[in-house]
Design a protein around this motif. Structure first.
Motif, PDB file in Angstrom:
ATOM      1  N   TYR A  40      29.696  43.149  44.373  1.00 31.04           N
ATOM      2  CA  TYR A  40      31.033  43.388  44.212  1.00 31.04           C
ATOM      3  C   TYR A  40      31.890  43.257  45.472  1.00 31.04           C
ATOM      4  CZ  TYR A  40      30.179  44.830  39.484  1.00 31.04           C
ATOM      5  OH  TYR A  40      29.991  45.049  38.053  1.00 31.04           O
ATOM      6  N   GLY A  41      31.200  43.337  46.534  1.00 27.15           N
ATOM      7  CA  GLY A  41      31.672  43.080  47.936  1.00 27.15           C
ATOM      8  C   GLY A  41      32.347  44.463  48.429  1.00 27.15           C
ATOM      9  N   ALA A  42      32.189  45.531  47.596  1.00 24.32           N
ATOM     10  CA  ALA A  42      32.901  46.746  48.028  1.00 24.32           C
ATOM     11  C   ALA A  42      32.026  47.508  48.992  1.00 24.32           C
ATOM     12  CB  ALA A  42      33.201  47.633  46.721  1.00 24.32           C
ATOM     13  N   THR A  43      32.700  48.417  49.729  1.00 22.46           N
ATOM     14  CA  THR A  43      31.826  49.303  50.808  1.00 22.46           C
ATOM     15  C   THR A  43      31.502  50.485  50.203  1.00 22.46           C
ATOM     16  OG1 THR A  43      33.621  49.053  52.376  1.00 22.46           O
ATOM     17  CG2 THR A  43      32.216  50.687  52.683  1.00 22.46           C
ATOM     18  N   VAL A  44      30.058  50.513  49.967  1.00 21.88           N
ATOM     19  CA  VAL A  44      29.099  51.385  49.365  1.00 21.88           C
ATOM     20  C   VAL A  44      28.246  52.286  50.652  1.00 21.88           C
ATOM     21  CG1 VAL A  44      28.992  50.682  47.240  1.00 21.88           C
ATOM     22  CG2 VAL A  44      27.193  49.859  48.978  1.00 21.88           C
ATOM     23  N   SER A  45      27.787  53.384  50.336  1.00 31.96           N
ATOM     24  CA  SER A  45      26.926  54.029  51.161  1.00 31.96           C
ATOM     25  C   SER A  45      25.474  53.844  50.761  1.00 31.96           C
ATOM     26  CB  SER A  45      27.344  55.525  51.153  1.00 31.96           C
ATOM     27  OG  SER A  45      26.414  56.150  51.909  1.00 31.96           O
ATOM     28  N   ALA A  51      26.834  59.898  45.373  1.00 32.99           N
ATOM     29  CA  ALA A  51      26.402  58.551  45.935  1.00 32.99           C
ATOM     30  C   ALA A  51      27.695  57.747  45.410  1.00 32.99           C
ATOM     31  CB  ALA A  51      25.071  58.345  45.326  1.00 32.99           C
ATOM     32  N   SER A  52      28.111  58.178  43.943  1.00 31.96           N
ATOM     33  CA  SER A  52      29.135  57.229  43.440  1.00 31.96           C
ATOM     34  C   SER A  52      30.525  57.135  44.293  1.00 31.96           C
ATOM     35  CB  SER A  52      29.374  57.551  42.220  1.00 31.96           C
ATOM     36  OG  SER A  52      30.008  58.588  41.927  1.00 31.96           O
ATOM     37  N   TYR A  53      30.495  58.325  45.029  1.00 34.91           N
ATOM     38  CA  TYR A  53      31.796  58.264  46.081  1.00 34.91           C
ATOM     39  C   TYR A  53      31.540  58.255  47.606  1.00 34.91           C
ATOM     40  CZ  TYR A  53      34.660  60.480  42.181  1.00 34.91           C
ATOM     41  OH  TYR A  53      35.376  60.694  41.087  1.00 34.91           O
ATOM     42  N   ALA A 104      23.594  57.197  50.998  1.00 34.88           N
ATOM     43  CA  ALA A 104      23.584  57.961  49.874  1.00 34.88           C
ATOM     44  C   ALA A 104      22.897  57.522  48.669  1.00 34.88           C
ATOM     45  CB  ALA A 104      25.118  58.120  49.302  1.00 34.88           C
ATOM     46  N   ILE A 105      22.782  56.242  48.259  1.00 35.30           N
ATOM     47  CA  ILE A 105      22.121  55.363  47.275  1.00 35.30           C
ATOM     48  C   ILE A 105      20.560  55.758  47.525  1.00 35.30           C
ATOM     49  CG2 ILE A 105      21.457  53.613  45.923  1.00 35.30           C
ATOM     50  CD1 ILE A 105      24.272  52.471  46.609  1.00 35.30           C
ATOM     51  N   ALA A 106      20.045  55.517  48.699  1.00 37.97           N
ATOM     52  CA  ALA A 106      18.740  55.750  49.074  1.00 37.97           C
ATOM     53  C   ALA A 106      18.351  57.102  48.883  1.00 37.97           C
ATOM     54  CB  ALA A 106      18.548  55.200  50.434  1.00 37.97           C
ATOM     55  N   GLN A 107      19.206  58.130  49.404  1.00 43.04           N
ATOM     56  CA  GLN A 107      18.811  59.437  49.166  1.00 43.04           C
ATOM     57  C   GLN A 107      18.752  59.975  47.590  1.00 43.04           C
ATOM     58  OE1 GLN A 107      22.131  61.533  51.196  1.00 43.04           O
ATOM     59  NE2 GLN A 107      20.824  61.721  53.331  1.00 43.04           N
ATOM     60  N   THR A 108      19.659  59.475  46.885  1.00 40.56           N
ATOM     61  CA  THR A 108      19.757  59.549  45.457  1.00 40.56           C
ATOM     62  C   THR A 108      18.483  59.221  44.974  1.00 40.56           C
ATOM     63  OG1 THR A 108      22.139  59.213  45.293  1.00 40.56           O
ATOM     64  CG2 THR A 108      20.874  59.434  43.488  1.00 40.56           C
ATOM     65  N   ILE A 109      18.000  58.065  45.031  1.00 41.01           N
ATOM     66  CA  ILE A 109      16.865  57.604  44.688  1.00 41.01           C
ATOM     67  C   ILE A 109      15.568  58.286  44.874  1.00 41.01           C
ATOM     68  CG2 ILE A 109      15.268  55.464  44.704  1.00 41.01           C
ATOM     69  CD1 ILE A 109      17.675  55.126  42.750  1.00 41.01           C
ATOM     70  N   VAL A 110      15.484  58.864  46.296  1.00 42.82           N
ATOM     71  CA  VAL A 110      14.527  59.649  46.672  1.00 42.82           C
ATOM     72  C   VAL A 110      14.472  60.961  45.957  1.00 42.82           C
ATOM     73  CG1 VAL A 110      13.525  60.787  48.505  1.00 42.82           C
ATOM     74  CG2 VAL A 110      14.253  58.676  48.980  1.00 42.82           C
ATOM     75  N   LEU A 111      15.596  61.680  45.725  1.00 40.30           N
ATOM     76  CA  LEU A 111      15.698  62.739  45.080  1.00 40.30           C
ATOM     77  C   LEU A 111      15.332  62.663  43.589  1.00 40.30           C
ATOM     78  CD1 LEU A 111      18.900  64.653  46.566  1.00 40.30           C
ATOM     79  CD2 LEU A 111      16.490  65.023  46.780  1.00 40.30           C
ATOM     80  N   ILE A 112      15.819  61.548  43.026  1.00 39.86           N
ATOM     81  CA  ILE A 112      15.286  61.264  41.486  1.00 39.86           C
ATOM     82  C   ILE A 112      13.614  61.026  41.393  1.00 39.86           C
ATOM     83  CG2 ILE A 112      15.386  59.470  39.757  1.00 39.86           C
ATOM     84  CD1 ILE A 112      18.119  58.912  40.466  1.00 39.86           C
TER      85      ILE A 112
END
Length: 253
Positions: A125-130, A213-215, A133-141
């Motif tokens: 999408y070309g948007a700025t994402v963290s 993560a979504s924010y 945060a995504i990696a942390q979310t996946i690890v916690l899942i």
């Protein structure tokens, strides 16, 4: 060595399991559906797509954990093949832990694969994402699924397939609503009883950071460490109880 061998056999059994491909198809379909939902909006496409894809990753792995865990263990019990395995110099605890580690290896690979796919889609999408945060979310899942799988094995050792599924999913829901339940209890007796129940139920909400993560908000790494340690202690606790119950279970060998 024996645990590693049983874990490898468990991975091979999963690959030959029809339900495995049904759940895998559900996971992929959920990710595609999440992508389509994100494209139906005119604003914040990246955020909504990320939110949906992380949620679908979580739901898919929960279903995989419960139903594949029950299938792996209960099939051995119902078919009688477990008698052949246990007649060899393999302890019941070794068998149980080996099955668990094999399933966890497969689940971890799938979880991280879905996480990488999510990162790739959101990046397009070309948007700025963290990415942190995504990696942390996946690890916690992955941590949460590890705890849930150990609970699944605990119930699978002691009850039938349907009962195991109902109990595991029920505790999973309660584990995410511990705060809500506590806030709605009034009397001292209710609070005392809930205190004992709460001590035995893992707090799954500790692993929930999908909304952050979504924010694009990450959490401190020391919190990640504590959450991972908590998951490890829960896994050891539930697997230890499951092993004790399995050792006492009456199985003809």
């Amino acid at each position: 060595m024996k645990i590693a061998l049983i874990a490898w056999i468990a991975v091979r059994e999963l690959l030959y399991e029809k339900a495995f491909y049904v759940l895998l198809s559900f996971a992929l379909a959920s990710l595609v559906f999440s992508l389509l939902l994100g494209q139906m909006t005119y604003a914040e496409q990246a955020k909504l797509t990320l939110d949906f894809m992380l949620g679908c990753t979580h739901l898919s792995m929960v279903l995989f954990s419960v139903f594949m865990g029950i299938s792996l263990f209960q099939r051995e019990m119902t078919s009688g093949s477990i008698s052949m395995v246990l007649s060899k110099p393999i302890s019941r605890s070794t068998f149980l832990i080996g099955k668990y580690l094999g399933q966890m290896a497969m689940q971890t690979v799938l979880t991280f694969a879905m996480g990488l796919l999510t990162m790739g889609v959101v990046t397009s999408y070309g948007a700025t994402v963290s990415y942190v945060a995504i990696a942390q979310t996946i690890v916690l899942i992955a941590c949460e699924i590890g705890v849930l799988t150990s609970l699944t094995y605990l119930f699978a050792v002691n009850t039938g397939a349907i009962t195991s599924a109902i109990l595991t999913i029920s505790l999973f829901c309660v584990g995410h609503m511990r705060g809500v339940v506590s806030d709605n209890l009034k009397t001292g007796g209710e609070l005392l009883m809930w205190g004992f129940v709460r001590a035995a139920i893992p707090d799954f909400e500790i692993f929930n950071m999908k909304q952050l993560a979504s924010y694009g908000q990450s959490i401190p790494w020391n919190e990640m460490g504590w959450a991972s340690l908590y998951a490890g202690l829960c896994i050891v606790f539930y697997l230890a109880i499951a092993s004790l119950c399995f050792e006492r279970k009456d199985i003809l060998t």
